[in-house]
Scaffold this motif. Structure first.
Motif, PDB file in Angstrom:
ATOM      1  N   LEU A 230       0.861  -1.178   0.000  1.00  0.00           N
ATOM      2  CA  LEU A 230       0.000   0.000   0.000  1.00  0.00           C
ATOM      3  C   LEU A 230       0.903   1.236   0.000  1.00  0.00           C
ATOM      4  N   VAL A 231       0.880   1.962  -1.102  1.00  0.00           N
ATOM      5  CA  VAL A 231       1.775   3.106  -1.283  1.00  0.00           C
ATOM      6  C   VAL A 231       1.184   4.388  -0.703  1.00  0.00           C
ATOM      7  N   PHE A 232      -0.114   4.583  -0.916  1.00  0.00           N
ATOM      8  CA  PHE A 232      -0.749   5.837  -0.488  1.00  0.00           C
ATOM      9  C   PHE A 232      -2.206   5.572  -0.161  1.00  0.00           C
ATOM     10  N   ARG A 233      -2.703   6.265   0.856  1.00  0.00           N
ATOM     11  CA  ARG A 233      -4.119   6.194   1.231  1.00  0.00           C
ATOM     12  C   ARG A 233      -4.588   7.602   1.528  1.00  0.00           C
ATOM     13  N   SER A 234      -5.659   8.029   0.872  1.00  0.00           N
ATOM     14  CA  SER A 234      -6.158   9.380   1.100  1.00  0.00           C
ATOM     15  C   SER A 234      -6.907   9.452   2.428  1.00  0.00           C
ATOM     16  N   PRO A 235      -6.555  10.414   3.281  1.00  0.00           N
ATOM     17  CA  PRO A 235      -7.225  10.542   4.564  1.00  0.00           C
ATOM     18  C   PRO A 235      -8.529  11.336   4.505  1.00  0.00           C
ATOM     19  N   SER A 236      -8.729  12.107   3.419  1.00  0.00           N
ATOM     20  CA  SER A 236      -9.939  12.919   3.336  1.00  0.00           C
ATOM     21  C   SER A 236     -10.193  13.313   1.891  1.00  0.00           C
ATOM     22  N   GLY A 237     -11.413  13.735   1.624  1.00  0.00           N
ATOM     23  CA  GLY A 237     -11.760  14.157   0.284  1.00  0.00           C
ATOM     24  C   GLY A 237     -11.043  15.406  -0.155  1.00  0.00           C
ATOM     25  N   SER A 238     -10.605  16.241   0.789  1.00  0.00           N
ATOM     26  CA  SER A 238      -9.874  17.444   0.414  1.00  0.00           C
ATOM     27  C   SER A 238      -8.489  17.109  -0.129  1.00  0.00           C
ATOM     28  N   VAL A 239      -7.963  15.956   0.252  1.00  0.00           N
ATOM     29  CA  VAL A 239      -6.650  15.524  -0.235  1.00  0.00           C
ATOM     30  C   VAL A 239      -6.795  14.853  -1.590  1.00  0.00           C
ATOM     31  N   LEU A 240      -7.638  13.845  -1.642  1.00  0.00           N
ATOM     32  CA  LEU A 240      -7.904  13.097  -2.875  1.00  0.00           C
ATOM     33  C   LEU A 240      -9.190  12.329  -2.660  1.00  0.00           C
ATOM     34  N   GLU A 241     -10.130  12.479  -3.603  1.00  0.00           N
ATOM     35  CA  GLU A 241     -11.416  11.818  -3.454  1.00  0.00           C
ATOM     36  C   GLU A 241     -11.724  10.951  -4.670  1.00  0.00           C
ATOM     37  N   SER A 242     -11.865   9.666  -4.436  1.00  0.00           N
ATOM     38  CA  SER A 242     -12.267   8.712  -5.464  1.00  0.00           C
ATOM     39  C   SER A 242     -11.346   8.749  -6.692  1.00  0.00           C
ATOM     40  N   PRO A 243     -10.076   8.436  -6.514  1.00  0.00           N
ATOM     41  CA  PRO A 243      -9.186   8.360  -7.683  1.00  0.00           C
ATOM     42  C   PRO A 243      -9.644   7.254  -8.614  1.00  0.00           C
ATOM     43  N   ASP A 244      -9.574   7.501  -9.902  1.00  0.00           N
ATOM     44  CA  ASP A 244     -10.052   6.541 -10.894  1.00  0.00           C
ATOM     45  C   ASP A 244      -8.893   6.194 -11.823  1.00  0.00           C
ATOM     46  N   ASN A 245      -8.842   6.798 -13.001  1.00  0.00           N
ATOM     47  CA  ASN A 245      -7.719   6.537 -13.890  1.00  0.00           C
ATOM     48  C   ASN A 245      -6.426   7.068 -13.290  1.00  0.00           C
ATOM     49  N   LEU A 246      -5.322   6.481 -13.727  1.00  0.00           N
ATOM     50  CA  LEU A 246      -4.003   6.747 -13.163  1.00  0.00           C
ATOM     51  C   LEU A 246      -2.995   6.810 -14.299  1.00  0.00           C
ATOM     52  N   THR A 247      -2.027   7.723 -14.213  1.00  0.00           N
ATOM     53  CA  THR A 247      -0.936   7.735 -15.175  1.00  0.00           C
ATOM     54  C   THR A 247       0.363   8.080 -14.464  1.00  0.00           C
ATOM     55  N   ILE A 248       1.475   7.666 -15.056  1.00  0.00           N
ATOM     56  CA  ILE A 248       2.803   7.946 -14.532  1.00  0.00           C
ATOM     57  C   ILE A 248       3.618   8.555 -15.657  1.00  0.00           C
ATOM     58  N   SER A 249       4.235   9.691 -15.409  1.00  0.00           N
ATOM     59  CA  SER A 249       5.011  10.358 -16.447  1.00  0.00           C
ATOM     60  C   SER A 249       6.347   9.655 -16.643  1.00  0.00           C
ATOM     61  N   ALA A 250       7.031   9.997 -17.721  1.00  0.00           N
ATOM     62  CA  ALA A 250       8.332   9.402 -18.013  1.00  0.00           C
ATOM     63  C   ALA A 250       9.369   9.775 -16.966  1.00  0.00           C
ATOM     64  N   ARG A 251       9.111  10.833 -16.208  1.00  0.00           N
ATOM     65  CA  ARG A 251      10.027  11.232 -15.132  1.00  0.00           C
ATOM     66  C   ARG A 251       9.577  10.684 -13.786  1.00  0.00           C
ATOM     67  N   GLY A 252       8.516   9.888 -13.774  1.00  0.00           N
ATOM     68  CA  GLY A 252       8.103   9.219 -12.548  1.00  0.00           C
ATOM     69  C   GLY A 252       7.024   9.916 -11.760  1.00  0.00           C
ATOM     70  N   GLY A 253       6.407  10.962 -12.291  1.00  0.00           N
ATOM     71  CA  GLY A 253       5.337  11.645 -11.563  1.00  0.00           C
ATOM     72  C   GLY A 253       4.022  10.908 -11.672  1.00  0.00           C
TER      73      GLY A 253
ATOM     74  N   ASP B 256       7.133  11.829 -25.746  1.00  0.00           N
ATOM     75  CA  ASP B 256       8.243  12.696 -25.341  1.00  0.00           C
ATOM     76  C   ASP B 256       7.980  13.424 -24.030  1.00  0.00           C
ATOM     77  N   GLY B 257       6.818  13.189 -23.420  1.00  0.00           N
ATOM     78  CA  GLY B 257       6.507  13.800 -22.133  1.00  0.00           C
ATOM     79  C   GLY B 257       6.149  15.266 -22.191  1.00  0.00           C
ATOM     80  N   GLU B 258       5.924  15.811 -23.382  1.00  0.00           N
ATOM     81  CA  GLU B 258       5.658  17.239 -23.520  1.00  0.00           C
ATOM     82  C   GLU B 258       4.183  17.598 -23.402  1.00  0.00           C
ATOM     83  N   ILE B 259       3.296  16.676 -23.737  1.00  0.00           N
ATOM     84  CA  ILE B 259       1.861  16.966 -23.738  1.00  0.00           C
ATOM     85  C   ILE B 259       1.138  15.939 -22.875  1.00  0.00           C
ATOM     86  N   LEU B 260       0.308  16.411 -21.981  1.00  0.00           N
ATOM     87  CA  LEU B 260      -0.588  15.557 -21.202  1.00  0.00           C
ATOM     88  C   LEU B 260      -1.966  15.612 -21.849  1.00  0.00           C
TER      89      LEU B 260
END
Length: 466
Positions: free
Chosen positions: A355-378, A435-439
């Protein structure tokens, strides 16, 4: 603590880093997420290149919007509703190829705001969901072409890249069938080759399972990992095809925690604690659900498989083998969890789930759905506000149940990168140009013309963690 971006998302995540991903909670719990900022700074409203104010973004970023719900194209066609999961790969002649799901589910045979493809290419002549292919010019920052890629399916939710990025695995989230008036059973994964020029025939990959498919992605070695969105009876699956290039036959398995059969992982878990895991076989991956055959989840659970709460987005780590996936309603407060699966590099060792991360409240993160990781690891989450708690944002006026793009810094600190100012629609389908230039990211929308669309965002990415 200085953590490299590649070290964070790659194969070597340290215990200290994982602890940091959860330790921010106490320090920041009182700070509203809509005021959280990263190195990019605060977000504010900006207009797209057509003068429409759709998003709030950090200073220095710009965006274009295109392929809107109801927009005419081709020979009397219109863009369908429900823009969902999406990928981006290199396209012809320097263009970028997007393949985008449309999670359309109407009554059987109702094609309102759906896709209608030639009958001989449709999986089910009464299915109105499917995928579109779009060619985007990264230099001119404009759409060049769009067409229906696959059809005759229903509720195409998310997906992921197949082996060596050869195509897009699109997943049906609803396992309906003939009892609901369709001509064929649904709840399968399908493959869309990356470089098609016209609509392709839709062929279900039955060996990958029939269930409430959310997303699927292939690792560098060719195994496919799948998420199930079925409340707190959702499994995490592994599919080993006969060969990486041929998904038609293979072995389906469900994750189980070693020493804890039938574990329920949506509560009571410790951030950073690595759980040893095994895989249990699903003997009948294509159950006849209409006549009472045990579902894939029931089969796996009977053998000790683990349960999650609404598994949705999935993405492979930069090492190509570790897999990150989201439990949209995981955690004691049901605001969401991020998990990391890592296969063992030694047969004498167990695979691990953390378990890497758990949101403690909706103000932090609420109902994450799709996920992406950038070429630099973000890491970037698409919110799909499923709580119904009336949350608002200072920039959205009277609009409530707002949705954001929320990033994680390399220290595991969440920040708001974008806010949907147009409507209550979820963000979906976030993906990067090679190339990581456009999201690229979608606003899901509804049946209202212009309510859903694809956005292309560019700007000073190197100023922050994305």
């Amino acid at each position: 603590m200085k953590v490299s971006r590649r070290g964070f998302i790659g194969g070597a995540v340290t215990a200290a880093t994982l602890h940091a991903l959860g330790a921010h909670r106490a320090a920041h719990a009182a700070q509203a997420a809509n005021r959280r900022r990263s190195e990019y700074g605060d977000v504010r409203p900006f207009a797209d290149r057509d003068g429409r104010t759709i998003l709030a973004l950090p200073e220095g970023f710009a965006y274009a919007t295109f392929s809107r719900t109801g927009e005419p194209f081709g020979d009397g066609l219109a863009v369908p509703r429900s823009h969902d999961g999406m990928t981006c790969v290199p396209g012809p002649k320097g263009l970028l190829r997007l393949i985008r799901n449309h999670e359309v589910i109407n009554a059987a045979g109702d094609f309102s705001r759906g896709l209608r493809v030639p009958r001989e290419l449709a999986y089910d002549a009464k299915g109105m969901g499917g995928c579109m292919a779009l060619d985007f010019d990264p230099r001119a920052r404009r759409l060049v072409r769009q067409f229906f890629a696959l059809g005759g399916t229903i509720a195409n939710c998310a997906g992921g890249l197949s082996y060596r990025n050869q195509g897009w695995i699109t997943c049906e989230e609803v396992p309906r069938g003939i009892a609901e008036g369709y001509e064929k059973p649904h709840g399968y994964a399908f493959h869309v080759p990356a470089h098609i020029e016209n609509t392709v025939a839709a062929t279900p990959i039955r060996a990958m399972g029939r269930f409430a498919h959310e997303a699927a992605v292939a690792s560098a070695s060719g195994r496919v990992y799948e998420t199930e969105d079925s409340g707190n009876t959702s499994g995490f699956y592994r599919y080993t095809p006969r060969t990486p290039d041929d998904l038609s036959t293979g072995r389906l398995q469900m994750l189980a925690v070693r020493g804890a059969p039938e574990a329920s992982l949506y509560t009571g878990q410790t951030i950073g604690a690595a759980l040893p895991v095994d895989w249990v076989d699903i003997e009948n991956p294509d159950p006849d659900l209409e006549h009472g055959a045990p579902s894939c989840f029931r089969q796996g659970r009977a053998r000790g498989g683990a349960a999650f709460n609404r598994l949705e987005g999935i993405f492979r780590g930069l090492d190509g083998e570790s897999i990150y996936f989201v439990s949209t309603s995981g955690g004691p407060a049901r605001y969401g969890q991020l998990w990391r699966y890592a296969p063992a590099d030694d047969r004498a060792k167990a695979d691990e789930l953390t378990l890497v991360f758990r949101s403690p409240s909706g103000s932090v993160l609420e109902s994450p759905d799709n996920l992406t990781i950038s070429a630099r690891g973000g890491i970037l989450f698409c919110e799909d506000d499923a709580i119904g708690n009336g949350d608002a944002h200072p920039l959205t006026g009277k609009l409530t149940e707002i949705n954001r793009l929320v990033g994680l810094s390399v220290r595991g600190e969440p920040f708001t990168f974008a806010v949907n100012l147009l409507n209550r629609s979820e963000f979906a389908g976030a993906c990067w140009s090679p190339d990581g230039e456009i999201l690229f990211v979608n606003l899901y929308g509804d049946s209202t013309p212009g309510s859903g669309m694809t956005c292309a965002i560019w700007g000073p990415w190197t100023d922050g963690p994305l």
